[in-house]
Design a protein around this motif. Structure first.
Motif, short mmCIF file in Angstrom:
data_model
loop_
_atom_site.label_atom_id
_atom_site.label_comp_id
_atom_site.label_asym_id
_atom_site.label_seq_id
_atom_site.Cartn_x
_atom_site.Cartn_y
_atom_site.Cartn_z
N THR A 268 0.76 -1.26 0.06
CA THR A 268 0.17 -0.11 -0.23
C THR A 268 0.72 1.12 -0.50
N ASP A 269 0.15 2.26 -0.25
CA ASP A 269 1.17 3.48 0.01
C ASP A 269 0.79 4.27 1.41
N CYS B 279 -3.23 -0.71 -3.21
CA CYS B 279 -3.37 -1.35 -2.11
C CYS B 279 -3.74 -2.86 -2.88
N MET B 280 -3.02 -3.62 -2.96
CA MET B 280 -2.44 -4.86 -3.35
C MET B 280 -1.98 -5.53 -2.25
N ALA B 281 -3.43 -7.20 -2.25
CA ALA B 281 -2.98 -8.29 -0.78
C ALA B 281 -2.84 -9.36 -1.46
N TRP B 282 -1.21 -9.64 -1.52
CA TRP B 282 -1.59 -11.06 -1.86
C TRP B 282 -0.85 -12.28 -1.25
N ARG B 283 -1.71 -12.63 -1.76
CA ARG B 283 -1.23 -14.77 -1.36
C ARG B 283 0.14 -14.81 -1.20
N CYS B 284 0.98 -14.83 -0.10
CA CYS B 284 2.35 -14.46 -0.44
C CYS B 284 3.52 -15.54 -1.58
N GLY B 285 2.65 -17.17 -1.91
CA GLY B 285 3.57 -18.27 -2.47
C GLY B 285 2.98 -17.32 -3.69
N ALA B 286 1.80 -16.43 -4.35
CA ALA B 286 1.17 -15.69 -5.01
C ALA B 286 2.48 -15.52 -6.15
N TYR B 287 2.55 -14.37 -4.84
CA TYR B 287 3.65 -13.45 -5.21
C TYR B 287 4.54 -13.92 -5.76
N GLN B 288 5.34 -14.71 -5.27
CA GLN B 288 6.38 -15.79 -5.34
C GLN B 288 6.82 -16.45 -5.98
N ARG B 289 5.51 -16.92 -6.60
CA ARG B 289 5.48 -17.19 -8.34
C ARG B 289 5.48 -16.65 -9.10
#
Length: 371
Positions: free
Chosen positions: A127-128, A201-211
């Motif tokens: 987020t900013d 505002c971007m909420a990531w599942r950690c594994g998806a972000y890494q993928r």
């Protein structure tokens, strides 16, 4: 002339149809409690010269009722008191000093990458510093994240506008999202064309972000949010959007200079280059200024009024759906002309500086950032 009138009419009707669909189908944050088990959330904020807003933002975040979260602030070589003010909040907040900017990275992407390396959460929430979090907002976001089972949930904050330049330009972002981008297509069609996101505002599942490769995969672009969303679509991951519904808000800019520079920074990348940007200018002049010209024509003037009214109605309905000032819609022609001025500013940067400029940094055509 008749063909042009028909084309403009059909496009405006299509935009109105998308807008009506999104008005009913676009998800909105609600103050529902998240379900157990509660994921740990890392709130990640890149900050460069944000002394005017950072303390208030962090105080609101620190006071959130969600039970398991951290707030990490990356001080990106600020020349003001950003770091000191951030540290003074304490509580959930931790401040990290940013490393030197490598070649080939934009400043924000490098800051976000560093934050992702030290985050401990199962959910990475980028987020900013100017985003405003109302009480219960973080819990509402996590509840929506769980409900949608998103790999990436992007929330469109309610935009706060005060001065006339803000009111004329900032709500156009909501109009584009609501009238140009069917939320059903974003959620359910696999095409990267429908990848959209808001870096506020971007909420990531950690594994998806890494993928996806995270911000390292988009290190050279100023339009990292949309580019990451398109990577999500290409990988077959679950992208979801929601409206902030005043639980999450933002006042991006404060005057004409900041509005102009802020939009000029992204507009060329958003349209994909000089030619598409010029084409967009022509498109918007046709949609929203050409009908005004028709009013002056004795033969075709009867078509002008309904087309002008339809354009203003689209602007007004998008404002109503996203909690903006409805009556500012009558100033839509002025907004179009100001966006043309912003586009010209972006083209000037491209020709004379090699790329967009922001907070003392120039982003080159090659995507490198120079201090």
């Amino acid at each position: 002339m008749n063909v042009l009138i028909i084309i403009v009419s059909l496009v405006l009707v299509a935009m109105a149809g998308i807008l009506l669909s999104n008005t009913f189908l676009f998800p909105r944050l609600r103050q529902f409690p998240p379900a157990s088990p509660l994921p740990r959330v890392s709130v990640l904020i890149p900050a460069r010269d944000e002394a005017a807003v950072i303390k208030g933002t962090l105080a609101r975040l620190d006071a959130q009722d969600y039970p398991d979260f951290e707030v990490l602030v990356l001080d990106d070589h600020s020349s003001d008191s950003t770091a000191e003010l951030a540290r003074s909040v304490g509580g959930h907040v931790r401040v990290i000093a940013g490393a030197a900017l490598p070649d080939g990275w934009s400043g924000k992407n490098w800051a976000c990458h560093q934050l992702s390396q030290v985050a401990t959460g199962e959910v990475l929430l980028f987020t900013d510093a100017d985003v405003i979090w109302q009480p219960g907002a973080l819990s509402a976001l996590v509840a929506e994240f769980q409900r949608t089972r998103a790999d990436l949930l992007t929330v469109w904050p309610t935009q706060i506008t005060v001065t006339l330049p803000e009111r004329l330009i900032v709500p156009l972002m909501a109009m584009v999202v609501m009238a140009y981008l069917p939320v059903v297509a974003v959620h359910y069609l696999p095409f990267a064309l429908f990848g959209a996101s808001n870096g506020q505002c971007m909420a990531w599942r950690c594994g998806a972000y890494q993928r996806t490769g995270g911000h390292q995969a988009v290190r050279h672009t100023v339009l990292e949010d949309v580019t990451l969303a398109r990577i999500v679509k290409r990988l077959g991951l679950r992208l979801r959007m929601a409206d902030g519904a005043s639980l999450i808000g933002c006042r991006m800019y404060t005057d004409w200079g900041s509005v102009r520079d802020g939009y000029a920074k992204n507009i060329m990348a958003g349209f994909g280059g000089v030619i598409p940007l010029l084409a967009s200018i022509v498109f918007h002049w046709l949609m929203f200024l050409f009908p005004i010209v028709l009013l002056q024509d004795a033969r075709y003037g009867k078509y002008g009024l309904p087309l002008v009214a339809l354009g203003v109605l689209i602007r007004a309905l998008s404002a109503a759906a996203t909690r903006q000032r409805i009556f500012d819609a009558i100033l839509l022609p002025i907004s179009v002309l100001l966006m043309t001025r912003i586009s010209a500013h972006s083209l000037y940067w491209r020709v004379h500086l090699g790329g967009p400029q922001w907070k003392g940094r120039v982003l080159s055509r090659a995507g490198q950032t120079h201090v």
